[in-house]
Every structure is written in structure tokens, then in C-alpha cells.
Motif scaffolding. Structure first.
Motif, PDB file in Angstrom:
ATOM      1  N   SER A  32      58.487 -23.089  22.094  1.00 22.31           N
ATOM      2  CA  SER A  32      58.067 -23.955  22.702  1.00 22.31           C
ATOM      3  C   SER A  32      57.185 -23.890  23.415  1.00 22.31           C
ATOM      4  N   HIS A  33      56.207 -24.767  23.483  1.00 24.87           N
ATOM      5  CA  HIS A  33      55.221 -25.094  25.271  1.00 24.87           C
ATOM      6  C   HIS A  33      56.136 -25.556  25.779  1.00 24.87           C
ATOM      7  N   GLN A  34      56.905 -26.080  26.336  1.00 30.02           N
ATOM      8  CA  GLN A  34      57.501 -26.909  27.497  1.00 30.02           C
ATOM      9  C   GLN A  34      58.233 -25.905  28.289  1.00 30.02           C
ATOM     10  N   LEU A  35      58.125 -25.950  29.516  1.00 28.23           N
ATOM     11  CA  LEU A  35      58.607 -25.416  30.131  1.00 28.23           C
ATOM     12  C   LEU A  35      60.742 -25.869  30.194  1.00 28.23           C
ATOM     13  N   ASP A  89      71.510 -15.336  30.295  1.00 30.27           N
ATOM     14  CA  ASP A  89      70.080 -14.023  30.234  1.00 30.27           C
ATOM     15  C   ASP A  89      69.513 -14.396  28.840  1.00 30.27           C
ATOM     16  N   ILE A  90      68.568 -14.750  28.948  1.00 31.65           N
ATOM     17  CA  ILE A  90      67.198 -14.808  27.972  1.00 31.65           C
ATOM     18  C   ILE A  90      65.855 -13.378  27.659  1.00 31.65           C
ATOM     19  N   ILE A  91      65.003 -13.339  26.809  1.00 32.34           N
ATOM     20  CA  ILE A  91      64.011 -12.670  26.616  1.00 32.34           C
ATOM     21  C   ILE A  91      63.312 -13.286  25.951  1.00 32.34           C
ATOM     22  N   ILE A  92      61.320 -13.645  27.394  1.00 30.55           N
ATOM     23  CA  ILE A  92      60.400 -14.477  27.012  1.00 30.55           C
ATOM     24  C   ILE A  92      59.298 -13.583  26.690  1.00 30.55           C
ATOM     25  N   LYS A  93      58.620 -13.939  25.001  1.00 28.70           N
ATOM     26  CA  LYS A  93      57.399 -12.829  25.061  1.00 28.70           C
ATOM     27  C   LYS A  93      56.489 -14.122  23.860  1.00 28.70           C
ATOM     28  N   GLY A 141      52.584 -18.785  29.070  1.00 22.68           N
ATOM     29  CA  GLY A 141      52.240 -19.762  28.279  1.00 22.68           C
ATOM     30  C   GLY A 141      51.465 -20.354  28.858  1.00 22.68           C
ATOM     31  N   ASN A 142      49.933 -19.991  29.347  1.00 20.14           N
ATOM     32  CA  ASN A 142      48.476 -20.459  29.421  1.00 20.14           C
ATOM     33  C   ASN A 142      49.039 -21.965  29.565  1.00 20.14           C
ATOM     34  N   LEU A 143      50.040 -22.063  31.657  1.00 22.81           N
ATOM     35  CA  LEU A 143      49.938 -23.979  31.727  1.00 22.81           C
ATOM     36  C   LEU A 143      50.254 -24.169  30.177  1.00 22.81           C
ATOM     37  N   GLY A 144      51.213 -24.040  29.132  1.00 20.15           N
ATOM     38  CA  GLY A 144      51.721 -25.038  28.339  1.00 20.15           C
ATOM     39  C   GLY A 144      50.363 -24.949  27.322  1.00 20.15           C
ATOM     40  N   GLU A 145      49.108 -24.384  27.150  1.00 24.91           N
ATOM     41  CA  GLU A 145      48.417 -24.379  26.138  1.00 24.91           C
ATOM     42  C   GLU A 145      49.069 -23.155  24.930  1.00 24.91           C
ATOM     43  N   ARG A 146      50.203 -22.806  24.717  1.00 22.89           N
ATOM     44  CA  ARG A 146      50.678 -21.184  24.786  1.00 22.89           C
ATOM     45  C   ARG A 146      52.222 -21.609  24.261  1.00 22.89           C
ATOM     46  N   ALA A 147      52.518 -22.098  23.042  1.00 19.98           N
ATOM     47  CA  ALA A 147      54.227 -21.541  22.944  1.00 19.98           C
ATOM     48  C   ALA A 147      54.458 -19.650  22.954  1.00 19.98           C
ATOM     49  N   LEU A 148      56.040 -20.715  23.487  1.00 18.98           N
ATOM     50  CA  LEU A 148      56.388 -18.333  23.666  1.00 18.98           C
ATOM     51  C   LEU A 148      57.409 -19.089  22.464  1.00 18.98           C
TER      52      LEU A 148
END
Length: 313
Positions: free
Chosen positions: A140-143, A155-159, A187-194
């Protein structure tokens, strides 16, 4: 036969660990011609896909490990196999190269891995087709989505979707420390999905690379074990590589996925496992040939070449 390897500059190869080099060496030792070019050498002249190519003599164990026998502009149709081994990033230059190669395929050139399959199988998003084997995962792009996922799993991994070698991977534990900042930055303030996955404690035993060649799994994986408090097992991030026999679960999943992916033109694939979970499907330039061969005696490059020769007689 004539092999053209499309890869990064030869001068940057790690002579001791470079998978593309041992593939070249295996082809050369079997009496095949080995040629090399870079993606920016590809071009279309009067509709024909061509490239500035170098014919090589491989001397892997010597300080100067290759000799250029000749260099010339070649039509890709003159080669029996074009082996696409350009390392990520998967950027527009890479995509443009696959467009050139798709036209070459239309003109009768055999390209492995197939350019359409390379474009269609993001090494992160390709997992979505096989979620029954994956850990809990969202992209998702969304926080707000990532916060909800963290609240559920703690407990998570973000990439990032375009990372390689362990770059940009963060673990966020139950306290959620810096979660918002990490997501905003990656995510460059929501521009990139993670991609966000539940943390799997079995990472302590290694992030395992399982190689699949022509739909058939190599019988050994390389467990890339994190070192020095790291959460990343990638060799580029300092992980220690230990070859191990495939587990029954790894073998079952590899035997299931292998023929599906091979049918799509993905002759060489690297499946990544943590514990019993499939976490990524690597298709651009899977590695670990050297480490598995040195530690087990199973010649992975020989398996690759023999499978290719037998499949495409």
C-alpha cells in the motif's frame, strides 16, 4: 552454440562470487561461444535488434579473468541463446531493454528469462499470485493501512518494491517506534507503494534462496543468516551463507511453482523463504550458484547449462 550474456560491465564482476561469471564459465568450458553486452548496447537498426558485443575467452581463476577476442555489432538473431542477467534496479532503462528483447523474440531470438515474463513479474508483487504460501502481507501507499497492519501483527517488516540486496528494509516492533517516519521516508510521502509483512522469527535461521532451473529445484538452498544484530540476511548486507538441503515444505512449493513459472519463460528463478513462508520470487538475476556449489559439490552452473541444452535442443 553461441551465448550472449546481457549483464553489467565485466570489470565490476566479483570473480569469486559472481553467478553470471560461473554461467559464462560453464558455457565456455562446454565449448560454446560466450559473448557479452550491456543493456545500453541494444539498438534497432532498420527494424533488426542488434548490439555491440564482445566475444570472450574465460579464464576464471586468473587475475585477468577474461580476454576480449573480438568486438563487433551483431544481430541478436545470430545467437542461439540470449541470457538476460542485468542486475536491478528495474528502472526505465531495464524496461526499455525488455522492449528491445521482446522484438528480438518476435524475430525468432530465444531470450531467457523471457522479456515479457520479466516485465510481468515484479520480484515483490509476483508473490500476490501465490499468497497461500506467503506470510501475512499488504502492499500500500497509505500510512493508515500500514498502521492497521502493524496494530494487528505488532512486529512487521517494511520494504520498498524496488529494493535489492536488503536495501531499505526496516523492522518495526510492537512499540511502533518511528513507524510513521519510516513509511514517509521509504514511501516518499505516499508516492511509492511499500510491501509490509509480518515479522517471521525464523529469520534467525536464515533467509533461504531456493533456485529453480527450467522448473526443477536445485536440491540445496543457501540460508543467508543475519549477523551482528541485523534483521537482514542478504549477503550484500553482511549475511552469512550456509548451504542446506531443501526442506520438505520448500521442495513442495518449488515443485509446484517451478513448472508454472518455467512455462512463462522464467528459466531461472530464485524463491526466497523464511521459515515455511515464501517471501519473494526473484526473476531478474538470481544468484548463489557459487556458494551452493562450493559448499555441497553440486555444480549449479552445470545443472543450469545441461537443463538449457536438453530443453531447447
Amino acid at each position: 552454440m553461441k551465448f550472449l550474456f546481457i549483464a553489467d560491465p565485466l570489470q565490476g564482476f566479483s570473480v569469486k562470487k559472481e553467478t553470471t561469471l560461473v554461467m559464462m564459465d560453464a558455457a565456455h568450458a562446454a565449448g560454446h561461444e560466450v559473448w557479452h553486452c550491456r543493456i545500453d548496447d541494444l539498438k534497432s537498426i532498420s527494424g533488426q535488434i542488434k548490439s555491440h558485443c564482445q566475444k570472450l575467452s574465460i579464464k576464471r581463476n586468473e587475475p585477468n579473468w577474461f580476454e576480449v577476442l573480438k568486438a563487433e555489432l551483431c544481430e541478436l538473431s545470430h545467437f542461439d541463446f540470449v541470457i538476460m542477467r542485468k542486475d536491478p534496479p528495474f528502472d526505465m532503462n531495464y524496461v526499455t531493454a525488455t522492449w528491445f528483447l521482446s522484438e528480438a523474440v518476435r524475430q525468432g531470438v530465444r531470450v531467457l528469462n523471457a522479456p515479457e515474463a520479466l516485465r510481468n513479474h515484479s520480484e515483490k508483487l509476483a508473490l500476490l499470485e501465490f499468497m497461500e504460501f506467503a506470510p501475512p502481507t499488504i502492499i500500500s501507499h497509505q500510512l493508515v493501512d500500514i498502521k492497521a497492519f502493524h496494530e494487528q501483527h505488532q512486529d512487521i517488516i517494511i520494504k520498498p518494491l524496488d529494493g535489492m540486496g536488503g536495501m531499505g528494509i526496516f523492522r518495526v516492533k510492537a512499540d511502533g517506534l518511528n513507524l510513521g517516519s519510516i513509511v514517509e521516508t521509504l514511501g516518499n510521502l505516499g508516492e511509492r507503494a511499500l510491501m509490509v509483512q509480518k515479522f517471521i522469527p525464523e529469520i534467525a535461521k536464515g533467509d533461504k534462496r531456493v533456485l529453480v532451473i527450467g522448473g526443477e529445484p536445485v536440491p540445496y538452498s543457501l540460508a543467508r543468516i543475519p549477523q551482528g544484530g541485523e534483521v537482514r540476511g542478504n549477503l550484500a548486507a553482511g549475511g552469512k551463507g550456509i548451504a542446506q538441503a531443501l526442506t520438505p515444505k520448500e521442495l513442495k512449493i518449488a515443485n509446484y511453482l517451478g513448472p508454472i513459472l518455467a512455462k512463462r519463460g522464467l528459466h531461472l528463478v530464485g524463491l526466497d523463504f523464511i521459515g515455511d513462508y515464501l517471501t519473494e520470487i526473484n526473476v531478474t538475476s538470481p544468484t548463489c550458484f557459487v556458494e551452493i556449489t562450493e559448499q555441497t559439490g553440486h555444480d549449479v552452473a552445470k545443472q543450469w547449462l545441461q537443463n538449457l541444452e536438453n530443453t531447447f535442443k
